[in-house]
Motif scaffolding. Structure first.
Motif, PDB file in Angstrom:
ATOM      1  N   LEU A 122      18.620   7.512 -10.770  1.00  0.00           N
ATOM      2  CA  LEU A 122      18.078   7.220  -9.445  1.00  0.00           C
ATOM      3  C   LEU A 122      16.909   6.242  -9.581  1.00  0.00           C
ATOM      4  O   LEU A 122      16.026   6.432 -10.419  1.00  0.00           O
ATOM      5  CB  LEU A 122      17.597   8.509  -8.781  1.00  0.00           C
ATOM      6  CG  LEU A 122      17.049   8.405  -7.353  1.00  0.00           C
ATOM      7  CD1 LEU A 122      18.147   7.956  -6.390  1.00  0.00           C
ATOM      8  CD2 LEU A 122      16.472   9.747  -6.905  1.00  0.00           C
ATOM      9  N   MET A 123      16.897   5.183  -8.739  1.00  0.00           N
ATOM     10  CA  MET A 123      15.861   4.157  -8.835  1.00  0.00           C
ATOM     11  C   MET A 123      15.345   3.748  -7.457  1.00  0.00           C
ATOM     12  O   MET A 123      16.086   3.808  -6.465  1.00  0.00           O
ATOM     13  CB  MET A 123      16.391   2.923  -9.563  1.00  0.00           C
ATOM     14  CG  MET A 123      16.951   3.198 -10.941  1.00  0.00           C
ATOM     15  SD  MET A 123      17.467   1.687 -11.801  1.00  0.00           S
ATOM     16  CE  MET A 123      15.872   1.014 -12.284  1.00  0.00           C
ATOM     17  N   GLY A 124      14.101   3.349  -7.422  1.00  0.00           N
ATOM     18  CA  GLY A 124      13.497   2.840  -6.196  1.00  0.00           C
ATOM     19  C   GLY A 124      12.437   1.812  -6.538  1.00  0.00           C
ATOM     20  O   GLY A 124      11.887   1.819  -7.646  1.00  0.00           O
ATOM     21  N   CYS A 125      12.148   0.894  -5.595  1.00  0.00           N
ATOM     22  CA  CYS A 125      11.156  -0.149  -5.800  1.00  0.00           C
ATOM     23  C   CYS A 125      10.203  -0.158  -4.609  1.00  0.00           C
ATOM     24  O   CYS A 125      10.639  -0.082  -3.456  1.00  0.00           O
ATOM     25  CB  CYS A 125      11.830  -1.515  -5.953  1.00  0.00           C
ATOM     26  SG  CYS A 125      10.682  -2.870  -6.294  1.00  0.00           S
ATOM     27  N   ASP A 126       8.905  -0.251  -4.886  1.00  0.00           N
ATOM     28  CA  ASP A 126       7.892  -0.210  -3.836  1.00  0.00           C
ATOM     29  C   ASP A 126       6.853  -1.290  -4.088  1.00  0.00           C
ATOM     30  O   ASP A 126       6.567  -1.640  -5.242  1.00  0.00           O
ATOM     31  CB  ASP A 126       7.218   1.174  -3.830  1.00  0.00           C
ATOM     32  CG  ASP A 126       6.114   1.298  -2.789  1.00  0.00           C
ATOM     33  OD1 ASP A 126       6.242   0.676  -1.717  1.00  0.00           O
ATOM     34  OD2 ASP A 126       5.135   2.013  -3.060  1.00  0.00           O
ATOM     35  N   SER A 127       6.262  -1.823  -3.020  1.00  0.00           N
ATOM     36  CA  SER A 127       5.150  -2.763  -3.110  1.00  0.00           C
ATOM     37  C   SER A 127       3.954  -2.154  -2.397  1.00  0.00           C
ATOM     38  O   SER A 127       4.063  -1.756  -1.231  1.00  0.00           O
ATOM     39  CB  SER A 127       5.505  -4.113  -2.484  1.00  0.00           C
ATOM     40  OG  SER A 127       6.423  -4.820  -3.291  1.00  0.00           O
ATOM     41  N   TYR A 128       2.842  -2.101  -3.100  1.00  0.00           N
ATOM     42  CA  TYR A 128       1.649  -1.404  -2.611  1.00  0.00           C
ATOM     43  C   TYR A 128       0.481  -2.389  -2.543  1.00  0.00           C
ATOM     44  O   TYR A 128       0.060  -2.937  -3.568  1.00  0.00           O
ATOM     45  CB  TYR A 128       1.341  -0.259  -3.570  1.00  0.00           C
ATOM     46  CG  TYR A 128       0.063   0.496  -3.339  1.00  0.00           C
ATOM     47  CD1 TYR A 128      -0.451   0.726  -2.069  1.00  0.00           C
ATOM     48  CD2 TYR A 128      -0.636   1.023  -4.437  1.00  0.00           C
ATOM     49  CE1 TYR A 128      -1.625   1.449  -1.886  1.00  0.00           C
ATOM     50  CE2 TYR A 128      -1.802   1.754  -4.261  1.00  0.00           C
ATOM     51  CZ  TYR A 128      -2.293   1.955  -2.982  1.00  0.00           C
ATOM     52  OH  TYR A 128      -3.456   2.670  -2.812  1.00  0.00           O
ATOM     53  N   ASP A 129      -0.011  -2.638  -1.340  1.00  0.00           N
ATOM     54  CA  ASP A 129      -1.220  -3.444  -1.178  1.00  0.00           C
ATOM     55  C   ASP A 129      -2.415  -2.554  -1.507  1.00  0.00           C
ATOM     56  O   ASP A 129      -2.861  -1.755  -0.677  1.00  0.00           O
ATOM     57  CB  ASP A 129      -1.325  -3.978   0.253  1.00  0.00           C
ATOM     58  CG  ASP A 129      -0.265  -5.036   0.552  1.00  0.00           C
ATOM     59  OD1 ASP A 129       0.133  -5.743  -0.386  1.00  0.00           O
ATOM     60  OD2 ASP A 129       0.164  -5.129   1.722  1.00  0.00           O
ATOM     61  N   VAL A 130      -2.918  -2.684  -2.722  1.00  0.00           N
ATOM     62  CA  VAL A 130      -3.956  -1.787  -3.223  1.00  0.00           C
ATOM     63  C   VAL A 130      -5.268  -2.040  -2.471  1.00  0.00           C
ATOM     64  O   VAL A 130      -5.827  -3.138  -2.558  1.00  0.00           O
ATOM     65  CB  VAL A 130      -4.177  -1.990  -4.733  1.00  0.00           C
ATOM     66  CG1 VAL A 130      -5.207  -0.994  -5.262  1.00  0.00           C
ATOM     67  CG2 VAL A 130      -2.861  -1.861  -5.491  1.00  0.00           C
ATOM     68  N   PRO A 131      -5.762  -1.064  -1.728  1.00  0.00           N
ATOM     69  CA  PRO A 131      -6.998  -1.280  -0.964  1.00  0.00           C
ATOM     70  C   PRO A 131      -8.215  -1.421  -1.869  1.00  0.00           C
ATOM     71  O   PRO A 131      -8.292  -0.796  -2.924  1.00  0.00           O
ATOM     72  CB  PRO A 131      -7.100  -0.017  -0.087  1.00  0.00           C
ATOM     73  CG  PRO A 131      -6.322   1.018  -0.817  1.00  0.00           C
ATOM     74  CD  PRO A 131      -5.214   0.292  -1.515  1.00  0.00           C
ATOM     75  N   PHE A 132      -9.131  -2.246  -1.437  1.00  0.00           N
ATOM     76  CA  PHE A 132     -10.383  -2.436  -2.176  1.00  0.00           C
ATOM     77  C   PHE A 132     -11.170  -1.119  -2.176  1.00  0.00           C
ATOM     78  O   PHE A 132     -11.240  -0.417  -1.164  1.00  0.00           O
ATOM     79  CB  PHE A 132     -11.222  -3.536  -1.519  1.00  0.00           C
ATOM     80  CG  PHE A 132     -12.595  -3.702  -2.130  1.00  0.00           C
ATOM     81  CD1 PHE A 132     -12.763  -4.433  -3.285  1.00  0.00           C
ATOM     82  CD2 PHE A 132     -13.703  -3.115  -1.529  1.00  0.00           C
ATOM     83  CE1 PHE A 132     -14.037  -4.586  -3.851  1.00  0.00           C
ATOM     84  CE2 PHE A 132     -14.969  -3.259  -2.089  1.00  0.00           C
ATOM     85  CZ  PHE A 132     -15.138  -3.999  -3.253  1.00  0.00           C
ATOM     86  N   LYS A 133     -11.742  -0.789  -3.323  1.00  0.00           N
ATOM     87  CA  LYS A 133     -12.546   0.427  -3.431  1.00  0.00           C
ATOM     88  C   LYS A 133     -13.952   0.042  -3.902  1.00  0.00           C
ATOM     89  O   LYS A 133     -14.113  -0.574  -4.962  1.00  0.00           O
ATOM     90  CB  LYS A 133     -11.910   1.423  -4.397  1.00  0.00           C
ATOM     91  CG  LYS A 133     -12.648   2.750  -4.486  1.00  0.00           C
ATOM     92  CD  LYS A 133     -11.932   3.726  -5.404  1.00  0.00           C
ATOM     93  CE  LYS A 133     -10.689   4.303  -4.775  1.00  0.00           C
ATOM     94  NZ  LYS A 133     -10.093   5.398  -5.579  1.00  0.00           N
ATOM     95  N   GLY A 134     -14.960   0.376  -3.087  1.00  0.00           N
ATOM     96  CA  GLY A 134     -16.340   0.054  -3.412  1.00  0.00           C
ATOM     97  C   GLY A 134     -16.920   0.937  -4.491  1.00  0.00           C
ATOM     98  O   GLY A 134     -16.279   1.871  -4.976  1.00  0.00           O
ATOM     99  N   LYS A 135     -18.186   0.665  -4.866  1.00  0.00           N
ATOM    100  CA  LYS A 135     -18.847   1.446  -5.911  1.00  0.00           C
ATOM    101  C   LYS A 135     -19.028   2.901  -5.505  1.00  0.00           C
ATOM    102  O   LYS A 135     -19.147   3.781  -6.356  1.00  0.00           O
ATOM    103  CB  LYS A 135     -20.205   0.821  -6.240  1.00  0.00           C
ATOM    104  CG  LYS A 135     -20.095  -0.547  -6.909  1.00  0.00           C
ATOM    105  CD  LYS A 135     -21.474  -1.102  -7.236  1.00  0.00           C
ATOM    106  CE  LYS A 135     -21.359  -2.464  -7.913  1.00  0.00           C
ATOM    107  NZ  LYS A 135     -22.700  -3.034  -8.232  1.00  0.00           N
ATOM    108  N   ASP A 136     -19.050   3.135  -4.177  1.00  0.00           N
ATOM    109  CA  ASP A 136     -19.216   4.509  -3.692  1.00  0.00           C
ATOM    110  C   ASP A 136     -17.898   5.271  -3.661  1.00  0.00           C
ATOM    111  O   ASP A 136     -17.838   6.429  -3.263  1.00  0.00           O
ATOM    112  CB  ASP A 136     -19.843   4.511  -2.301  1.00  0.00           C
ATOM    113  CG  ASP A 136     -19.014   3.730  -1.279  1.00  0.00           C
ATOM    114  OD1 ASP A 136     -17.974   3.151  -1.677  1.00  0.00           O
ATOM    115  OD2 ASP A 136     -19.409   3.680  -0.104  1.00  0.00           O
ATOM    116  N   GLY A 137     -16.802   4.596  -4.092  1.00  0.00           N
ATOM    117  CA  GLY A 137     -15.493   5.243  -4.128  1.00  0.00           C
ATOM    118  C   GLY A 137     -14.740   5.196  -2.814  1.00  0.00           C
ATOM    119  O   GLY A 137     -13.593   5.652  -2.734  1.00  0.00           O
ATOM    120  N   GLN A 138     -15.338   4.619  -1.780  1.00  0.00           N
ATOM    121  CA  GLN A 138     -14.684   4.539  -0.476  1.00  0.00           C
ATOM    122  C   GLN A 138     -13.716   3.360  -0.432  1.00  0.00           C
ATOM    123  O   GLN A 138     -14.046   2.256  -0.878  1.00  0.00           O
ATOM    124  CB  GLN A 138     -15.725   4.399   0.632  1.00  0.00           C
ATOM    125  CG  GLN A 138     -16.651   5.596   0.770  1.00  0.00           C
ATOM    126  CD  GLN A 138     -15.896   6.869   1.124  1.00  0.00           C
ATOM    127  OE1 GLN A 138     -15.054   6.876   2.026  1.00  0.00           O
ATOM    128  NE2 GLN A 138     -16.191   7.945   0.404  1.00  0.00           N
TER     129      GLN A 138
END
Length: 383
Positions: A122-138
């Motif tokens: 079983l296979m799948g493909c995904d594209s993830y726009d990785v959100p920016f993460k600040g120094k505070d982890g947000q």
């Protein structure tokens, strides 16, 4: 990949969160024959059916790092020009939509995988726009650090279920439901490329194996052409044999308690620190513990040489692969004793009247076959 990075991708493996618009599969029977090859739109599936497909793929990102989840590293020459890396990159680039590429990959799997039953690739493909993460982890979903496109593969055994009576709502009666071919949880799988430092790393993949006793090295060699560590269960046996062989007559209860206690303390501290990077134990770490126990220099030197032969030169080990951090176990041919890992101080060995004894401090409640007993003075006098 560390635990946080794995968790971030794992949380995406749902129809309502990922961009995985289709799943692709190949059903192989026990004779290594392709029974069916398919592609299915995730948007056209029922909610229950989609959940089952995504759940199978998600399982390849579960388990312990170093035990079930193992980093695969490609050499620079492999990334530059190798059949195995090029195939994985092409599968990713086409989003698994090229049937010829899929069949080439399926053939590699079929030639290298041997299970006790048929199985589903079983296979799948995904594209993830990785959100920016600040120094505070947000996270800032409005700013993307990278678009991480990856493929997931799960090799799932397909087993025949037993015929059972099933309730039929139409007739309001129970009837024979017949034998069905049910898909089980993945035995092996992988994610490619790796998601390191929250970005794409085409030099690595994350390999999954369900069993701590079997790494399926033929599959790893066929798909990645890479070496992986011994299975976790084999590492534990090798480490135990290594201590016994290297220390010889100096392999005492005190030494084993010290090694076990030190590694357990490291595991506990690492857990408390919530550090996402996996904990590793080096050869020098163990040598330091042996030295503190009074083990002689010649035996420590032999341990160092034997360690490199068993695990590779200067290899680091995942501590849970070499000890059981949940209990401390002592065995004789007739008796087995398990002690809480933080109470090994309750056990000691002595020679009394020329006879070897294992002594257990029993100041608290003592049960025998579930019954609380009392220990009387006359019993100690007899000893």
């Amino acid at each position: 990949m560390n635990i946080k990075e794995i968790g971030e991708i794992r949380r995406r493996i749902r129809r309502d969160r990922s961009n995985m618009t289709a799943v692709f599969g190949c059903y192989v029977n026990e004779s290594k024959e392709v029974v069916s090859e398919f592609s299915q739109s995730t948007g056209m599936m029922s909610e229950n059916e989609a959940e089952k497909y995504f759940s199978l793929l998600k399982r390849t990102l579960s388990g312990s790092i170093g035990k079930n989840l193992i980093d695969i590293r490609f050499s620079t020459s492999q990334v530059a020009k190798s059949e195995e890396h090029t195939l994985l990159m092409d599968l990713r680039k086409t989003g698994l939509k090229d049937e010829a590429l899929r069949m080439t990959f399926y053939k590699k799997v079929i030639e290298s995988v041997s299970l006790d039953s048929g199985y589903l690739i079983l296979m799948g493909c995904d594209s993830y726009d990785v959100p920016f993460k600040g120094k505070d982890g947000q996270e800032d979903s409005g700013r993307a650090e990278d678009t991480y496109t990856y493929i997931l593969c799960a090799i799932c055994p397909v087993k025949q279920t037993k015929s059972t009576l099933q309730y039929q709502p139409e007739s309001r009666e129970f009837h024979d439901g017949g034998i069905t071919n049910a898909v089980s949880a993945p035995e092996i799988g992988f994610l490619f490329p790796a998601f390191d430092d929250r970005s794409t790393n085409i030099y690595n993949a994350l390999y999954y194996t369900h069993s701590a006793k079997e790494s399926h090295t033929a599959f790893v060699n066929a798909v990645f052409h890479a070496d992986i560590p011994k299975p976790a269960a084999e590492q534990k046996k090798s480490f135990e044999a290594l201590l016994q062989r290297s220390l010889d007559e100096e392999c005492s209860m005190d030494v084993m308690q010290s090694v076990h206690d030190e590694i357990c303390q490291r595991i506990a501290l690492h857990k408390e620190s919530r550090t996402p990077e996996p904990l590793l134990v080096s050869k020098d770490d163990v040598k330091s513990v042996l030295s503190s126990c009074g083990v002689s220099e010649p035996h420590i030197a032999k341990f160092g040489i034997d360690y490199d032969e068993a695990f590779g030169f200067e290899a680091d080990l995942h501590p849970k692969n070499i000890i059981n951090d949940r209990s401390f176990e002592i065995k004789t041919p007739d008796v087995s004793i398990k002690v809480a890992p933080d109470r090994t101080d309750l056990i000691e060995t002595r020679i009394i009247g020329g006879v070897k004894y294992i002594l257990i401090c029993a100041d608290g409640d003592v049960e025998v076959n579930g019954v609380n007993i009392q220990i009387h003075e006359k019993e100690t006098a007899a000893v």
